[in-house]
Motif scaffolding. Structure first.
Motif, PDB file in Angstrom:
ATOM      1  N   ARG A   1       0.854  -1.187   0.000  1.00  0.00           N
ATOM      2  CA  ARG A   1       0.000   0.000   0.000  1.00  0.00           C
ATOM      3  C   ARG A   1       0.887   1.232   0.000  1.00  0.00           C
ATOM      4  NH1 ARG A   1      -2.277   1.947   5.638  1.00  0.00           N
ATOM      5  NH2 ARG A   1      -0.350   1.820   6.772  1.00  0.00           N
TER       6      ARG A   1
ATOM      7  N   PHE B   1       4.528  -4.643   7.979  1.00  0.00           N
ATOM      8  CA  PHE B   1       3.553  -5.496   7.306  1.00  0.00           C
ATOM      9  C   PHE B   1       2.839  -6.363   8.324  1.00  0.00           C
ATOM     10  CE2 PHE B   1       7.569  -7.714   7.394  1.00  0.00           C
ATOM     11  CZ  PHE B   1       7.233  -9.000   7.791  1.00  0.00           C
ATOM     12  N   ASP B   2       1.720  -6.924   7.882  1.00  0.00           N
ATOM     13  CA  ASP B   2       0.995  -7.920   8.658  1.00  0.00           C
ATOM     14  C   ASP B   2       1.448  -9.281   8.158  1.00  0.00           C
ATOM     15  OD1 ASP B   2      -0.526  -5.945   9.987  1.00  0.00           O
ATOM     16  OD2 ASP B   2      -1.921  -5.873   8.306  1.00  0.00           O
TER      17      ASP B   2
ATOM     18  N   ASP C   1       1.250  -9.082   4.177  1.00  0.00           N
ATOM     19  CA  ASP C   1       0.098  -8.317   3.703  1.00  0.00           C
ATOM     20  C   ASP C   1       0.230  -6.901   4.244  1.00  0.00           C
ATOM     21  OD1 ASP C   1      -1.377 -10.242   2.248  1.00  0.00           O
ATOM     22  OD2 ASP C   1      -2.140 -11.095   4.104  1.00  0.00           O
ATOM     23  N   ASN C   2      -0.445  -5.954   3.603  1.00  0.00           N
ATOM     24  CA  ASN C   2      -0.466  -4.578   4.096  1.00  0.00           C
ATOM     25  C   ASN C   2       0.961  -4.022   4.240  1.00  0.00           C
ATOM     26  OD1 ASN C   2      -1.657  -2.220   5.043  1.00  0.00           O
ATOM     27  ND2 ASN C   2      -1.647  -2.918   7.147  1.00  0.00           N
TER      28      ASN C   2
ATOM     29  N   HIS D   1       4.055  -1.645   3.876  1.00  0.00           N
ATOM     30  CA  HIS D   1       4.271  -0.207   3.709  1.00  0.00           C
ATOM     31  C   HIS D   1       5.524   0.215   4.457  1.00  0.00           C
ATOM     32  CE1 HIS D   1       1.795  -0.789   7.287  1.00  0.00           C
ATOM     33  NE2 HIS D   1       2.352   0.299   7.772  1.00  0.00           N
TER      34      HIS D   1
ATOM     35  N   GLU E   1       2.315  -5.173  14.238  1.00  0.00           N
ATOM     36  CA  GLU E   1       2.988  -5.260  12.946  1.00  0.00           C
ATOM     37  C   GLU E   1       4.410  -5.746  13.120  1.00  0.00           C
ATOM     38  OE1 GLU E   1       2.634  -1.219  11.668  1.00  0.00           O
ATOM     39  OE2 GLU E   1       0.956  -1.741  10.382  1.00  0.00           O
TER      40      GLU E   1
END
Length: 80
Positions: free
Chosen positions: A30, A44-45, A56-57, A59, A76
């Protein structure tokens, strides 16, 4: 980031010697899009699925501050 190939849309995130590398895909990034480079620090996750660990996610820490304000580190992973 350990490495990222924007043409393929995949890469790996290194856990700085604390565990296995994590799969990264461009669809999970993202912020400024898939412009990650080796050595970039990312948040990130962590997700575990049938293919193993993946991020995931994804950044950069500075993207999180500029969009969402300060983030809690407890939910995180901070790795590169």
């Amino acid at each position: 980031m350990k490495w990222f190939d924007p043409d393929r849309g995949t890469g790996l995130i290194s856990q700085e010697g604390t565990g296995p590398d994590i799969q990264a895909e461009s669809k999970a990034i993202r912020g400024n899009g898939p412009r990650l480079r080796p050595g970039d620090r990312v948040l990130f996750d962590l997700t575990h699925d049938s293919a193993g660990l993946r991020a995931d996610n994804i950044h950069r820490p500075e993207d999180a501050r500029s969009q969402d304000g300060p983030r809690q580190q407890s939910d995180e992973q901070t790795l590169r």
